[in-house]
Design a protein around this motif. Sequence first.
Motif, PDB file in Angstrom:
ATOM      1  N   LEU A   1       0.822  -1.220   0.000  1.00 60.91           N
ATOM      2  CA  LEU A   1       0.000   0.000   0.000  1.00 60.91           C
ATOM      3  C   LEU A   1       0.856   1.269   0.000  1.00 60.91           C
ATOM      4  CD1 LEU A   1      -2.746  -1.010   2.608  1.00 60.91           C
ATOM      5  CD2 LEU A   1      -2.933  -1.012   0.120  1.00 60.91           C
ATOM      6  N   ARG A   2       2.175   1.075  -0.033  1.00 60.77           N
ATOM      7  CA  ARG A   2       3.117   2.206  -0.008  1.00 60.77           C
ATOM      8  C   ARG A   2       2.888   3.100   1.214  1.00 60.77           C
ATOM      9  NH1 ARG A   2       3.192   4.001  -6.439  1.00 60.77           N
ATOM     10  NH2 ARG A   2       3.815   1.943  -7.245  1.00 60.77           N
ATOM     11  N   GLY A   3       2.541   2.455   2.312  1.00 57.26           N
ATOM     12  CA  GLY A   3       2.368   3.174   3.569  1.00 57.26           C
ATOM     13  C   GLY A   3       1.048   3.907   3.718  1.00 57.26           C
ATOM     14  N   ASP A   4       0.179   3.851   2.732  1.00 55.60           N
ATOM     15  CA  ASP A   4      -1.102   4.554   2.806  1.00 55.60           C
ATOM     16  C   ASP A   4      -2.200   3.568   3.229  1.00 55.60           C
ATOM     17  OD1 ASP A   4      -3.243   6.202   2.615  1.00 55.60           O
ATOM     18  OD2 ASP A   4      -3.252   6.358   0.416  1.00 55.60           O
ATOM     19  N   PHE A   5      -2.478   3.558   4.515  1.00 56.40           N
ATOM     20  CA  PHE A   5      -3.478   2.621   5.046  1.00 56.40           C
ATOM     21  C   PHE A   5      -4.879   3.233   5.113  1.00 56.40           C
ATOM     22  CE2 PHE A   5       0.439   0.763   6.654  1.00 56.40           C
ATOM     23  CZ  PHE A   5       0.201  -0.599   6.548  1.00 56.40           C
ATOM     24  N   SER A   6      -5.061   4.443   4.648  1.00 57.57           N
ATOM     25  CA  SER A   6      -6.354   5.120   4.791  1.00 57.57           C
ATOM     26  C   SER A   6      -7.513   4.355   4.140  1.00 57.57           C
ATOM     27  CB  SER A   6      -6.273   6.551   4.250  1.00 57.57           C
ATOM     28  OG  SER A   6      -5.814   6.575   2.929  1.00 57.57           O
ATOM     29  N   PRO A   7      -7.354   3.789   2.925  1.00 58.35           N
ATOM     30  CA  PRO A   7      -8.483   3.025   2.366  1.00 58.35           C
ATOM     31  C   PRO A   7      -8.856   1.824   3.240  1.00 58.35           C
ATOM     32  CG  PRO A   7      -6.865   3.529   0.671  1.00 58.35           C
ATOM     33  CD  PRO A   7      -6.220   3.843   1.985  1.00 58.35           C
ATOM     34  N   LEU A   8      -7.824   1.145   3.756  1.00 57.29           N
ATOM     35  CA  LEU A   8      -8.074  -0.026   4.585  1.00 57.29           C
ATOM     36  C   LEU A   8      -8.741   0.369   5.903  1.00 57.29           C
ATOM     37  CD1 LEU A   8      -7.567  -3.073   4.477  1.00 57.29           C
ATOM     38  CD2 LEU A   8      -5.445  -2.680   5.731  1.00 57.29           C
ATOM     39  N   LEU A   9      -8.285   1.467   6.500  1.00 57.27           N
ATOM     40  CA  LEU A   9      -8.871   1.937   7.756  1.00 57.27           C
ATOM     41  C   LEU A   9     -10.330   2.352   7.559  1.00 57.27           C
ATOM     42  CD1 LEU A   9      -5.899   4.041   9.194  1.00 57.27           C
ATOM     43  CD2 LEU A   9      -6.686   1.795   9.954  1.00 57.27           C
ATOM     44  N   ALA A  10     -10.623   2.972   6.425  1.00 53.86           N
ATOM     45  CA  ALA A  10     -11.999   3.383   6.140  1.00 53.86           C
ATOM     46  C   ALA A  10     -12.918   2.168   6.017  1.00 53.86           C
ATOM     47  CB  ALA A  10     -12.042   4.208   4.863  1.00 53.86           C
ATOM     48  N   ILE A  11     -12.415   1.126   5.351  1.00 53.94           N
ATOM     49  CA  ILE A  11     -13.211  -0.097   5.201  1.00 53.94           C
ATOM     50  C   ILE A  11     -13.422  -0.757   6.560  1.00 53.94           C
ATOM     51  CG2 ILE A  11     -13.186  -2.437   4.256  1.00 53.94           C
ATOM     52  CD1 ILE A  11     -11.765  -1.318   1.809  1.00 53.94           C
ATOM     53  N   ASP A  12     -12.364  -0.813   7.371  1.00 57.34           N
ATOM     54  CA  ASP A  12     -12.477  -1.431   8.699  1.00 57.34           C
ATOM     55  C   ASP A  12     -13.462  -0.672   9.574  1.00 57.34           C
ATOM     56  OD1 ASP A  12     -10.741  -3.430   8.078  1.00 57.34           O
ATOM     57  OD2 ASP A  12      -8.986  -2.523   9.018  1.00 57.34           O
ATOM     58  N   ALA A  13     -13.462   0.662   9.471  1.00 60.02           N
ATOM     59  CA  ALA A  13     -14.405   1.462  10.253  1.00 60.02           C
ATOM     60  C   ALA A  13     -15.841   1.160   9.826  1.00 60.02           C
ATOM     61  CB  ALA A  13     -14.110   2.945  10.082  1.00 60.02           C
ATOM     62  N   SER A  14     -16.052   1.034   8.528  1.00 56.14           N
ATOM     63  CA  SER A  14     -17.400   0.708   8.032  1.00 56.14           C
ATOM     64  C   SER A  14     -17.830  -0.679   8.480  1.00 56.14           C
ATOM     65  CB  SER A  14     -17.421   0.793   6.502  1.00 56.14           C
ATOM     66  OG  SER A  14     -17.177   2.115   6.064  1.00 56.14           O
ATOM     67  N   LEU A  15     -16.902  -1.627   8.452  1.00 55.04           N
ATOM     68  CA  LEU A  15     -17.224  -2.989   8.888  1.00 55.04           C
ATOM     69  C   LEU A  15     -17.538  -3.027  10.380  1.00 55.04           C
ATOM     70  CD1 LEU A  15     -14.571  -5.057   6.886  1.00 55.04           C
ATOM     71  CD2 LEU A  15     -17.045  -5.088   6.581  1.00 55.04           C
ATOM     72  N   ALA A  16     -16.828  -2.211  11.179  1.00 64.41           N
ATOM     73  CA  ALA A  16     -17.111  -2.153  12.616  1.00 64.41           C
ATOM     74  C   ALA A  16     -18.509  -1.594  12.862  1.00 64.41           C
ATOM     75  CB  ALA A  16     -16.059  -1.297  13.321  1.00 64.41           C
ATOM     76  N   GLY A  17     -18.885  -0.559  12.101  1.00 67.73           N
ATOM     77  CA  GLY A  17     -20.228   0.001  12.228  1.00 67.73           C
ATOM     78  C   GLY A  17     -21.299  -1.013  11.846  1.00 67.73           C
ATOM     79  N   LEU A  18     -21.051  -1.756  10.781  1.00 67.40           N
ATOM     80  CA  LEU A  18     -22.015  -2.774  10.355  1.00 67.40           C
ATOM     81  C   LEU A  18     -22.134  -3.891  11.384  1.00 67.40           C
ATOM     82  CD1 LEU A  18     -21.121  -2.993   6.560  1.00 67.40           C
ATOM     83  CD2 LEU A  18     -23.244  -2.121   7.547  1.00 67.40           C
ATOM     84  N   SER A  19     -21.031  -4.190  12.062  1.00 63.62           N
ATOM     85  CA  SER A  19     -21.074  -5.214  13.103  1.00 63.62           C
ATOM     86  C   SER A  19     -21.980  -4.764  14.256  1.00 63.62           C
ATOM     87  CB  SER A  19     -19.659  -5.483  13.621  1.00 63.62           C
ATOM     88  OG  SER A  19     -19.687  -6.431  14.664  1.00 63.62           O
ATOM     89  N   ALA A  20     -21.900  -3.469  14.597  1.00 65.94           N
ATOM     90  CA  ALA A  20     -22.772  -2.933  15.649  1.00 65.94           C
ATOM     91  C   ALA A  20     -24.234  -2.972  15.207  1.00 65.94           C
ATOM     92  CB  ALA A  20     -22.358  -1.509  15.990  1.00 65.94           C
ATOM     93  N   TYR A  21     -24.488  -2.613  13.952  1.00 62.67           N
ATOM     94  CA  TYR A  21     -25.863  -2.659  13.439  1.00 62.67           C
ATOM     95  C   TYR A  21     -26.374  -4.101  13.422  1.00 62.67           C
ATOM     96  CZ  TYR A  21     -25.339   2.172  11.794  1.00 62.67           C
ATOM     97  OH  TYR A  21     -25.157   3.527  11.724  1.00 62.67           O
ATOM     98  N   LYS A  22     -25.494  -5.038  13.130  1.00 63.30           N
ATOM     99  CA  LYS A  22     -25.894  -6.449  13.095  1.00 63.30           C
ATOM    100  C   LYS A  22     -26.382  -6.901  14.467  1.00 63.30           C
ATOM    101  CE  LYS A  22     -24.135 -10.972  11.633  1.00 63.30           C
ATOM    102  NZ  LYS A  22     -22.965 -11.695  11.074  1.00 63.30           N
ATOM    103  N   SER A  23     -25.658  -6.479  15.508  1.00 63.01           N
ATOM    104  CA  SER A  23     -26.072  -6.811  16.875  1.00 63.01           C
ATOM    105  C   SER A  23     -27.391  -6.131  17.226  1.00 63.01           C
ATOM    106  CB  SER A  23     -24.969  -6.379  17.852  1.00 63.01           C
ATOM    107  OG  SER A  23     -25.361  -6.618  19.185  1.00 63.01           O
ATOM    108  N   ASN A  24     -27.521  -4.860  16.826  1.00 64.65           N
ATOM    109  CA  ASN A  24     -28.756  -4.119  17.130  1.00 64.65           C
ATOM    110  C   ASN A  24     -29.971  -4.723  16.438  1.00 64.65           C
ATOM    111  OD1 ASN A  24     -27.274  -2.371  18.673  1.00 64.65           O
ATOM    112  ND2 ASN A  24     -27.335  -0.664  17.251  1.00 64.65           N
ATOM    113  N   THR A  25     -29.823  -5.071  15.154  1.00 63.07           N
ATOM    114  CA  THR A  25     -30.962  -5.641  14.426  1.00 63.07           C
ATOM    115  C   THR A  25     -31.358  -6.991  15.002  1.00 63.07           C
ATOM    116  OG1 THR A  25     -29.430  -6.540  12.754  1.00 63.07           O
ATOM    117  CG2 THR A  25     -30.490  -4.427  12.254  1.00 63.07           C
ATOM    118  N   ALA A  26     -30.368  -7.757  15.435  1.00 62.37           N
ATOM    119  CA  ALA A  26     -30.680  -9.063  16.033  1.00 62.37           C
ATOM    120  C   ALA A  26     -31.468  -8.873  17.327  1.00 62.37           C
ATOM    121  CB  ALA A  26     -29.393  -9.842  16.297  1.00 62.37           C
TER     122      ALA A  26
END
Length: 332
Positions: free
Chosen positions: A45-70
């Motif tokens: 990634l040539r030291g640029d982790f921002s795309p990966l961090l953005a995806i991980d943040a979105s996945l963390a939010g979806l994980s919280a929504y998954k628990s809430n919907t359940a």
Amino acid sequence: MTRISVGDASLTNILARQSADLRGQVQRASQEVATGRHSDLGAALRGDFSPLLAIDASLAGLSAYKSNTADAAFQTAAQQSAISGLSDLASGISTTLLGAKNATPAQIDTLAADAKGRLASAIGLLNTQASGRAMFSGVATDTVPLGPVEDMLTALQTAAAGAATAGQVTAAVTGWFSDPLGFGAFYQGGSPLSPTPIAQGEAAEVSTTAMDPALRDSLAGFAMAALIDRGILAGDATERGRLAQAAGQQLVSTEDARTSLQARIGTVEARIEAARTRNSAEETSLGILRSDIGSVDPYEAGTRLEAIQSQLESLYLVTARVSRLSLAEYVR
């Protein structure tokens, strides 16, 4: 021109370092070929982790929504089941109560005992607990919303003390159930739950408690008839029959309210399921995207592995020849 040569010891050290470096490259390339993943993601990634961090943040939010919907789906399903059970209890006695005006004293006594049992069952349904949580207690999930049936009937008898007609008892019962100091004080739960976030910018209303008018008024219908079993209007068969009839009318009149409540909860259930489906699809897409970021081109990785292996084999040949050097070999 002066010729500079490398000593045997220095040459050996150089070859050893090159060999170790190439072996490390072979190991990393072999790992990438086997796993399909970059061995050094930072370099890829040539030291640029921002795309990966953005995806991980979105996945963390979806994980919280998954628990809430359940949790929200679990609660609404439990409430729907309890309300359906309450309607079944009402429909099983309301018609008979409506005809109680012409019933014999013995028949009225039997109806009253049945109504008391159904009131206890109705309270049990509204005290439903699942996974240690009370479904109709609002924020007070650790406390069942309603006390024992005997306590309720005792409070109602006190409220109806001195009543001499079915109409007076009916007024006392309906007044107690609508009074904040009556049923409002008997209710042991808390305030309604706040809306539950189930998706970006979307929340589900899971605010139904035992204080809902449809549920409260249904309990009032059972209670009117159950009071007959506690001896109210004793000695006046006509008024006892009229009170039983009023109880039947109360239960019939609350049917539409219970249906509307179930429809309202059903709408929330549909929104929860739709949000869960969207969240799942988004989670899958982000997972694929994240995997692509860390993946390697299998053809490129295989070609690079072969090239490094060839370099390592060539280095081994050179090392073998150097290790065989001697004065005899040199003057031959």
